[in-house]
Design a protein around this motif. Structure first.
Motif, mmCIF file in Angstrom:
data_model
loop_
_atom_site.group_PDB
_atom_site.id
_atom_site.type_symbol
_atom_site.label_atom_id
_atom_site.label_comp_id
_atom_site.label_asym_id
_atom_site.label_seq_id
_atom_site.Cartn_x
_atom_site.Cartn_y
_atom_site.Cartn_z
ATOM 1 N N ASP A 289 4.550 29.256 -38.866
ATOM 2 C CA ASP A 289 5.269 30.617 -38.511
ATOM 3 C C ASP A 289 6.364 30.387 -38.724
ATOM 4 N N PRO A 290 6.907 30.787 -40.129
ATOM 5 C CA PRO A 290 8.266 30.593 -40.525
ATOM 6 C C PRO A 290 9.078 31.474 -39.391
ATOM 7 N N ALA A 291 8.756 32.717 -38.924
ATOM 8 C CA ALA A 291 9.609 33.449 -38.115
ATOM 9 C C ALA A 291 9.900 32.657 -36.801
ATOM 10 N N ARG A 292 9.039 31.859 -36.314
ATOM 11 C CA ARG A 292 9.187 31.028 -34.992
ATOM 12 C C ARG A 292 10.315 30.102 -35.532
ATOM 13 N N ALA A 293 10.245 29.390 -36.653
ATOM 14 C CA ALA A 293 11.331 28.174 -36.865
ATOM 15 C C ALA A 293 12.499 28.832 -36.980
ATOM 16 N N LEU A 294 12.533 30.224 -37.578
ATOM 17 C CA LEU A 294 14.045 30.703 -37.759
ATOM 18 C C LEU A 294 14.448 31.242 -36.457
ATOM 19 N N HIS A 295 13.889 31.424 -35.328
ATOM 20 C CA HIS A 295 14.060 31.752 -33.919
ATOM 21 C C HIS A 295 15.078 30.300 -33.303
ATOM 22 N N GLY A 296 14.175 29.228 -33.665
ATOM 23 C CA GLY A 296 14.656 27.954 -33.227
ATOM 24 C C GLY A 296 15.949 27.882 -33.981
ATOM 25 N N LEU A 297 16.041 27.979 -35.210
ATOM 26 C CA LEU A 297 17.581 27.639 -35.658
ATOM 27 C C LEU A 297 18.510 28.640 -35.100
ATOM 28 N N GLU A 298 18.159 29.821 -34.989
ATOM 29 C CA GLU A 298 19.241 30.539 -34.151
ATOM 30 C C GLU A 298 19.579 30.322 -32.872
ATOM 31 N N GLN A 299 18.841 29.499 -32.387
ATOM 32 C CA GLN A 299 18.997 29.174 -30.839
ATOM 33 C C GLN A 299 20.307 28.084 -30.854
ATOM 34 N N LEU A 300 20.420 27.463 -31.963
ATOM 35 C CA LEU A 300 21.408 26.507 -32.087
ATOM 36 C C LEU A 300 22.756 27.254 -32.746
ATOM 37 N N ALA A 305 26.034 23.805 -28.638
ATOM 38 C CA ALA A 305 24.398 23.408 -28.247
ATOM 39 C C ALA A 305 24.469 22.850 -26.937
ATOM 40 N N SER A 306 23.552 23.202 -26.247
ATOM 41 C CA SER A 306 23.254 22.822 -24.879
ATOM 42 C C SER A 306 22.087 22.163 -24.932
ATOM 43 N N PRO A 307 21.675 21.249 -23.882
ATOM 44 C CA PRO A 307 19.924 20.963 -23.702
ATOM 45 C C PRO A 307 18.954 21.784 -23.974
ATOM 46 N N ILE A 308 19.258 23.101 -23.342
ATOM 47 C CA ILE A 308 18.258 23.978 -23.148
ATOM 48 C C ILE A 308 18.053 24.715 -24.732
ATOM 49 N N SER A 309 19.183 24.885 -25.547
ATOM 50 C CA SER A 309 19.089 25.467 -26.871
ATOM 51 C C SER A 309 18.286 24.448 -27.639
ATOM 52 N N VAL A 310 18.728 23.056 -27.503
ATOM 53 C CA VAL A 310 18.218 21.926 -28.240
ATOM 54 C C VAL A 310 16.817 22.025 -28.156
ATOM 55 N N GLN A 311 16.342 21.989 -26.628
ATOM 56 C CA GLN A 311 15.000 21.869 -26.515
ATOM 57 C C GLN A 311 14.091 22.931 -27.303
ATOM 58 N N ARG A 312 14.557 24.291 -26.976
ATOM 59 C CA ARG A 312 14.079 25.476 -27.663
ATOM 60 C C ARG A 312 14.044 25.333 -29.083
ATOM 61 N N TYR A 313 15.002 24.833 -29.567
ATOM 62 C CA TYR A 313 15.032 24.548 -30.974
ATOM 63 C C TYR A 313 13.786 23.756 -31.404
ATOM 64 N N GLN A 314 13.833 22.458 -30.782
ATOM 65 C CA GLN A 314 12.693 21.584 -30.916
ATOM 66 C C GLN A 314 11.218 22.312 -30.762
ATOM 67 N N ASP A 315 11.334 22.845 -29.606
ATOM 68 C CA ASP A 315 10.002 23.575 -29.396
ATOM 69 C C ASP A 315 9.207 24.667 -30.461
ATOM 70 N N ASP A 316 10.314 25.413 -31.082
ATOM 71 C CA ASP A 316 10.100 26.208 -31.958
ATOM 72 C C ASP A 316 9.940 25.818 -33.378
ATOM 73 N N VAL A 317 10.538 24.689 -33.695
ATOM 74 C CA VAL A 317 10.545 24.071 -34.923
ATOM 75 C C VAL A 317 9.095 23.351 -35.064
ATOM 76 N N THR A 318 8.870 22.641 -33.958
ATOM 77 C CA THR A 318 7.619 22.182 -33.813
ATOM 78 C C THR A 318 6.252 22.983 -33.958
ATOM 79 N N GLY A 319 6.581 24.021 -33.068
ATOM 80 C CA GLY A 319 5.505 24.595 -32.743
ATOM 81 C C GLY A 319 5.302 25.789 -34.157
ATOM 82 N N SER A 320 6.201 25.904 -34.864
ATOM 83 C CA SER A 320 5.955 26.682 -36.140
ATOM 84 C C SER A 320 5.301 26.029 -37.346
#
Length: 676
Positions: A289-300, A305-320
């Motif tokens: 799911d490339p769109a979700r990976a890009l969404h995670g990159l945009e979080q940072l 960077a904050s713990p929440i944004s880093v966590q969202r980035y990790q979740d999106d990249v992993t989930g993609s």
């Protein structure tokens, strides 16, 4: 020891484009050079190559082996693959000779150990979206963009297409610390490009049916195909459904399927049906799911960077599940990279190109097998067509005798009935020719009997034969049309399109003896009727002899009787004296007359019986002649064109199948060498 000039100077490249006389001369020259080099001791040659190129013997052995197989394959391809126009109405792109010559020509350039090529050698990863809704651009960005690079680097990566000229179909990305968006190559600072231990180049292609794009995808070391199943069903991207086709059947291909939940366990289950559709169990199928990976990159990318944004980035990249593409590429390159782990990166790239070369040769040979299989099926179809046409001919031959002459088993023999009816009619005339009528009809015997035969001789059978001749003419035209349609059903590029065979059929059709006339079957009737002329003439002579015999006997008998009376009465001055009494002379005279008449009558009856025997022989011969004429007419006129067409096509098909078998053996031999 000097290296092989045919290998080092690039002469072998001429074998991939043998389209003119000069190229063929270069091919022969290169082949002679290669043959001369093969006489060099193998160990010394490998040592020379290894010393000159800095490649260990094992890698060099594999490269040399691949080059040898490449040479054999490029020599084999022109004998198998068609060289016609490609497209929807022509040869499929991936089955054309020109396509594989271009692909294998690129492979030869990659395997060349020229120093300038060796330093610039790169492993090519090609990313291609099968349609505009398959987010190939998002996948490339998700793979190459690092979350903590400068904004300039991010801008260069994301705006890579903006720097390309209008109408460009490809953008190439390589590693570079200084961002550059000008020229054919975009330099980006991406850790992904350095992740595999080889110099890497990522080529992103826009959806296109251009043959050069397809050739580049086949030539890539790792083709990554991205498909959105919502807009392009997966069966439609298979080689049998798409022209130009995608390298689904090629080894080391990664098929990325865009899915909203790529890490879900039910999504992974869909890989098996996809592999079965592609007929490749080792096909690497990943769901991303490339769109979700890009969404995670945009979080940072927005703010600190904050713990929440880093966590969202990790979740999106992993989930993609974009990392699955990285793992697939690493699995493909790992074996070649490990073999050259102690070598410079450029030498490792050569090892990867060698691995790609084996995959391409396998795919080329697989294409050859497919083309040969199609050729085999075409030969079977030709034989099926000729068998069907032969079935029509044999059925017509089997039925024609019963249809024309009837069946003796059911009292339907038309010839026997016609001859029997004619016999009855002529018998009335013959019975009327009694001996006592011969005196005043002796000169009319020939005309009477001939006229009776003319009136009675198989007139109904002749009309039926004329009718059946018309039916056979229609059957002849039908078989001729079927044969012509079968011979002309092959395109000019087909091996079964034979102008020689067409010319032979036209010569048969235009021959004066080919058309079926109304008298085609009636010739034996007239020929056999004419054979009754001699028996009739002999009967006429027998009648004349019988009349003469009877007349002489009667006159002689009456003369002897009159002589007895003349002697008794003393007539003629006693000059006539038969030495018998009157009664005796009269008896002897009458007896002689009766015996002469009886003998003449017997001869006449025998003559008539002999005439009937001749009639029976003519009738029996008529049956043989009519059946032989019908068989000859069927063989030499009705089915002759169809028979010639079937024989010609079957001869071509048998030669073609023998050639196919030989080529299949050569392909199997090369495949076994590739698998070693």
């Amino acid at each position: 020891m000097p290296t092989c000039l045919a290998s080092s100077s690039g002469l072998l490249r001429t074998i991939v484009r043998p389209h003119n006389s000069q190229s063929r001369v270069l091919v022969q020259y290169a082949a002679r050079k290669v043959a001369g080099c093969r006489r060099t001791p193998l160990i010394a040659r490998r040592a020379t190559f290894a010393t000159a190129a800095g490649v260990p013997p094992k890698v060099e052995e594999q490269r040399a082996h691949t080059l040898t197989l490449l040479h054999k394959t490029t020599s084999l391809l022109p004998r198998i693959l068609p060289n016609g126009p490609t497209g929807s109405d022509g040869v499929p792109t991936n089955e054309s000779l020109q396509f594989w010559e271009n692909v294998l020509g690129r492979l030869y350039e990659d395997l060349s150990l020229a120093p300038e090529r060796k330093e610039k050698a790169r492993v090519r990863v090609a990313v291609y979206g099968v349609d505009e809704y398959s987010p190939a651009s998002d996948l490339v960005t998700a793979l190459l963009e690092d979350p903590f690079v400068t904004d300039e680097q991010k801008k260069t990566l994301r705006s890579r297409w903006d720097a390309q000229p209008e109408g460009s179909r490809v953008v190439k990305l390589q590693y570079g610390t200084s961002p550059s968006g000008e020229g054919d190559v975009v330099n980006v600072q991406s850790s992904w490009l350095q992740h595999f231990g080889v110099p890497l180049e990522v080529s992103e292609y826009r959806p296109s049916s251009n043959a050069e794009v397809v050739e580049a995808l086949y030539s890539a070391d790792v083709p990554v195909l991205l498909c959105n199943p919502n807009t392009t069903p997966l069966p439609s991207i298979l080689p049998v459904s798409l022209n130009p086709p995608l390298p689904i059947t090629r080894e080391h291909t990664v098929l990325a399927v865009s899915a909203p939940s790529p890490t879900h366990r039910n999504t992974a289950v869909q890989a098996s049906p996809i592999k079965s559709l592609a007929a490749r169990e080792d096909l690497r199928v990943v769901f991303v799911d490339p769109a979700r990976a890009l969404h995670g990159l945009e979080q940072l990318g927005h703010g600190p960077a904050s713990p929440i944004s880093v966590q969202r980035y990790q979740d999106d990249v992993t989930g993609s599940n974009v990392a699955s593409v990285t793992r697939a590429v690493k699995d493909i390159l790992s074996s070649a990279v490990e073999e050259g782990a102690s070598l410079p990166e450029s030498s490792r790239a050569v090892a990867v190109h060698t691995q790609t070369g084996r995959a391409l040769i396998k795919d080329a040979l697989l294409t050859c097998r497919t083309v040969l299989r199609h050729a085999e099926l075409e030969a079977d179809a030709v034989l099926t067509g000729t068998s069907s046409l032969r079935g029509q001919m044999e059925e017509a031959k089997a039925k024609v005798h019963m249809e024309v002459f009837g069946s003796p088993a059911t009292d339907g023999d038309e010839i026997a009935k016609a001859v029997g009816q004619a016999r009855k009619s002529v018998k009335v005339t013959m019975d009327a020719l009694q001996w006592y009528k011969l005196f005043w009809r002796v000169d009319d015997i020939r005309e009477v009997v001939t006229a009776a035969v003319d009136r009675a001789w198989c007139r109904d059978l002749e009309r039926k034969l004329v009718f059946h001749a018309g039916r056979l003419a229609a059957l002849q035209a039908s078989l001729k049309d079927s044969a012509s349609a079968l011979c002309r059903s092959f395109p000019p590029s087909s091996p079964y399109h034979s102008p020689v065979l067409h010319n032979s059929l036209e010569r048969l059709i235009s021959a004066p003896s080919y058309p079926l006339t109304a008298s085609a079957l009636t010739a034996p009737l007239h020929a056999r009727q004419s054979q009754l002329g001699f028996p009739t003439e002999r009967l006429h002579v027998s009648a004349q002899r019988a009349v003469l015999t009877m007349s002489g006997s009667i006159l002689g008998g009456f003369g002897v009787a009159w002589s007895g009376w003349a002697s008794e009465l003393g007539l003629m001055g006693g000059f006539i004296n038969v030495g018998m009494g009157t009664e005796t002379a009269t008896g002897v005279g009458l007896l002689g007359a009766v015996l002469g008449v009886r003998w003449a009558v017997g001869r006449w009856e025998k003559a008539k019986k002999r005439w009937w025997k001749d009639w029976d022989r003519v009738g029996e011969g008529l049956e043989r002649d009519l059946k032989a004429t019908l068989t000859q007419t069927m063989d030499q006129r009705v089915v002759v064109v169809a028979e010639k067409a079937c024989s010609g096509l079957e001869n071509i098909a048998s030669k073609r199948k023998a050639e196919i078998q030989q080529l299949q053996d050569e392909v199997r031999s090369l495949e076994s060498q590739v698998d070693k």
